[in-house]
Design an enzyme around this catalytic site. Structure first.
Site, PDB file in Angstrom:
ATOM      1  N   GLN A 145      17.286 -28.496   0.549  1.00  0.00           N
ATOM      2  CA  GLN A 145      17.286 -28.473  -0.915  1.00  0.00           C
ATOM      3  C   GLN A 145      15.984 -27.990  -1.542  1.00  0.00           C
ATOM      4  O   GLN A 145      15.998 -27.330  -2.576  1.00  0.00           O
ATOM      5  CB  GLN A 145      17.611 -29.880  -1.435  1.00  0.00           C
ATOM      6  CG  GLN A 145      17.855 -29.945  -2.931  1.00  0.00           C
ATOM      7  CD  GLN A 145      18.591 -31.201  -3.314  1.00  0.00           C
ATOM      8  OE1 GLN A 145      19.810 -31.259  -3.288  1.00  0.00           O
ATOM      9  NE2 GLN A 145      17.852 -32.234  -3.660  1.00  0.00           N
ATOM     10  N   GLU A 149      14.770 -26.610 -10.542  1.00  0.00           N
ATOM     11  CA  GLU A 149      13.399 -27.115 -10.594  1.00  0.00           C
ATOM     12  C   GLU A 149      12.359 -26.004 -10.639  1.00  0.00           C
ATOM     13  O   GLU A 149      11.172 -26.235 -10.407  1.00  0.00           O
ATOM     14  CB  GLU A 149      13.163 -28.063  -9.419  1.00  0.00           C
ATOM     15  CG  GLU A 149      14.089 -29.275  -9.511  1.00  0.00           C
ATOM     16  CD  GLU A 149      13.918 -30.264  -8.377  1.00  0.00           C
ATOM     17  OE1 GLU A 149      13.127 -29.990  -7.458  1.00  0.00           O
ATOM     18  OE2 GLU A 149      14.576 -31.316  -8.420  1.00  0.00           O
ATOM     19  N   LYS A 176      11.547 -42.650  -8.229  1.00  0.00           N
ATOM     20  CA  LYS A 176      12.234 -42.035  -9.360  1.00  0.00           C
ATOM     21  C   LYS A 176      12.596 -43.134 -10.346  1.00  0.00           C
ATOM     22  O   LYS A 176      13.377 -44.032 -10.018  1.00  0.00           O
ATOM     23  CB  LYS A 176      13.498 -41.302  -8.892  1.00  0.00           C
ATOM     24  CG  LYS A 176      13.224 -40.057  -8.057  1.00  0.00           C
ATOM     25  CD  LYS A 176      14.520 -39.454  -7.548  1.00  0.00           C
ATOM     26  CE  LYS A 176      14.286 -38.133  -6.841  1.00  0.00           C
ATOM     27  NZ  LYS A 176      15.538 -37.604  -6.242  1.00  0.00           N
ATOM     28  N   ARG A 197      13.259 -35.538 -11.731  1.00  0.00           N
ATOM     29  CA  ARG A 197      14.644 -35.313 -11.316  1.00  0.00           C
ATOM     30  C   ARG A 197      14.980 -33.851 -11.597  1.00  0.00           C
ATOM     31  O   ARG A 197      14.271 -33.173 -12.339  1.00  0.00           O
ATOM     32  CB  ARG A 197      15.629 -36.209 -12.077  1.00  0.00           C
ATOM     33  CG  ARG A 197      15.477 -37.703 -11.882  1.00  0.00           C
ATOM     34  CD  ARG A 197      15.477 -38.179 -10.451  1.00  0.00           C
ATOM     35  NE  ARG A 197      16.677 -37.872  -9.667  1.00  0.00           N
ATOM     36  CZ  ARG A 197      17.611 -38.769  -9.336  1.00  0.00           C
ATOM     37  NH1 ARG A 197      17.509 -40.026  -9.757  1.00  0.00           N
ATOM     38  NH2 ARG A 197      18.628 -38.433  -8.561  1.00  0.00           N
ATOM     39  N   SER A 198      16.077 -33.379 -11.041  1.00  0.00           N
ATOM     40  CA  SER A 198      16.441 -31.978 -11.262  1.00  0.00           C
ATOM     41  C   SER A 198      16.830 -31.721 -12.713  1.00  0.00           C
ATOM     42  O   SER A 198      16.625 -30.630 -13.238  1.00  0.00           O
ATOM     43  CB  SER A 198      17.570 -31.559 -10.321  1.00  0.00           C
ATOM     44  OG  SER A 198      18.650 -32.457 -10.404  1.00  0.00           O
TER      45      SER A 198
END
Length: 432
Positions: free
Chosen positions: A163, A205, A339, A368-369
């Site tokens: 990812q 991102e 997070k 976070r994305s």
């Protein structure tokens, strides 16, 4: 003591154009705080609940009006009148009000917006920057950033399974220098991809999202980009990556099914592949290398690679002290990703960071994305002296906003600011 006199929430948008919750908190002495909650794409199944409306006629079911109503109604009624500087009381009041183990009734997105806005209101009232209010006079460590420059998996529309591929300026002497090194490498990488005829479109991102021949090619490209930018791989800039392995794990066959390689791997085979990559490239950190429920696989992975690289649990731990405690007892991973919206309050976030440090685990504060212009995590990472931050690439304002805030903080701290670089990996004795 100054009490909270008003709370107001509204529905706004995140960086992917999806609705999210923004909250404002006002105090009797004129303090004001505003916070916006982010959201993730690859989410751990044990995360606190992000409350969505499910009304397909609005935002394809992604609306957050119910969460907003919860803030303006039940939460406001319970929190108004509380001391704005008593963060633990504010957060515990909301936790008790929700009454579920995963914040599924009121929504972690509703509760976090109020939690963060309350802290900002308290800092504003006291005339303190947020990092100093949260961390006190000892808040002085600027984080070594993980800069996500190649996106794959759920963060991009390409064939790369892993990812995130990130660069970490471990040899920089300051946060300002780290940002410069990252930006120079990012732009060099863009030129390199263009030369190869690859796409330079960016993912969620801000990293590039090219189609590559396999999951190893990004490492080769990153090493070349680092060198072309004038830096030494592994000395000036190291590589970190996030497998987000739960996203390509087949629970029925118990195998990791990759698109880029066209292969299926057992946990043992995948671990061996990761070990080969660590031996071949200047890798310093791996996140979520295995499925979030494969605790035994994680244990073996940690035994084999734990003295070589930082092994970060994200979906595994979901910023939750219960899962982190289990991991510590089992000897699983050596780092936790932090997070805010995985757990839902500032107090619980601090507890997770503290538990990690006490066990010799590192804590990596993360975006976070689906991000926003909110820069709270930049202040949080300095407040806790966590030493590492993961907040995206050198593009997209929702990512750059955090780097800009960190540079402001470093400037404000002056000679007391400390950028630890490679020494932020206090869990890796072999690095020093």
């Amino acid at each position: 003591m100054s009490v909270i006199t008003d709370i107001h929430a509204r529905e706004v948008l995140d960086s992917r154009g999806n609705p999210t919750v923004e909250a404002e908190v006002y105090t009797e002495l004129g303090g004001f705080g505003r916070a916006i909650v982010p959201s993730g794409a690859s989410t751990g199944e044990h995360e606190a609940v992000e409350l969505r409306d499910g009304d397909k006629s609005r935002f394809l079911g992604q609306g957050v009006l119910t969460a907003v109503e919860n803030v303006n109604g039940e939460i406001a009624k319970a929190v108004i009148g509380l001391d704005v500087t008593d963060q633990r009381l504010i957060d515990q009041t909301m936790i008790d009000l929700d009454g579920t183990p995963n914040k599924g009734r009121l929504g972690a997105n509703a509760m976090l917006a109020v939690s963060l806005a309350s802290a900002r209101a308290a800092a504003d009232e006291l005339g303190l920057p947020l990092y100093e209010y949260l961390g006190g006079p000892n808040a002085h460590v600027l984080p070594t950033p993980m800069m996500n420059v190649i996106n794959g998996g759920k963060h991009a529309d390409n064939n790369v399974d892993i990812q995130e591929f990130m660069i970490m300026p471990v040899g920089a002497k300051s946060l300002h220098e780290a940002v410069r090194m990252g930006a120079e490498t990012f732009h060099t990488l863009k030129s390199l991809l263009q030369e190869r005829g690859e796409s330079t479109a960016v993912g969620d991102e801000g990293g590039f999202a090219p189609n590559l021949k396999n999951n190893e090619e990004p490492f080769e490209i990153l090493v070349e980009a680092i060198q072309r930018a004038g830096y030494k791989p592994g000395q000036d800039i190291s590589i970190a990556f996030d497998c987000a392995a739960s996203e390509f794990y087949n629970k029925d066959t118990k195998k990791y099914v990759t698109v880029a390689d066209g292969r299926e791997y057992t946990a043992e085979e995948w671990t061996s592949l990761m070990e080969d990559i660590v031996d071949k490239y200047p890798v310093i950190s791996i996140e979520d290398p295995l499925d979030e429920n494969d605790w035994e696989g994680w244990k073996v992975f940690t035994e084999r690679l734990g003295d070589k690289v930082q092994i970060v649990g994200d979906d595994l731990f979901v910023t939750n002290t219960n899962y982190l405690e289990k991991g510590i007892k089992m000897g699983v991973a050596n780092s936790i990703l932090i997070k805010l919206n995985q757990i839902g309050t500032l107090t619980e976030t601090f507890e997770a960071i503290e538990m990690a440090k006490e066990a010799g685990y590192t804590a990596v504060v993360s975006h976070r994305s689906g991000e926003t212009e909110d820069t709270t995590i930049a202040d949080l990472v300095v407040a806790t002296n966590a030493g590492q931050i993961k907040t995206g690439s050198m593009s997209r304002t929702d990512r750059i906003a955090k780097y800009n805030q960190l540079m402001r903080i470093e400037e404000a701290l002056g000679s007391t600011a400390q950028y630890k670089g490679i020494h932020s990996f206090y869990n890796l004795h072999k690095q020093f």
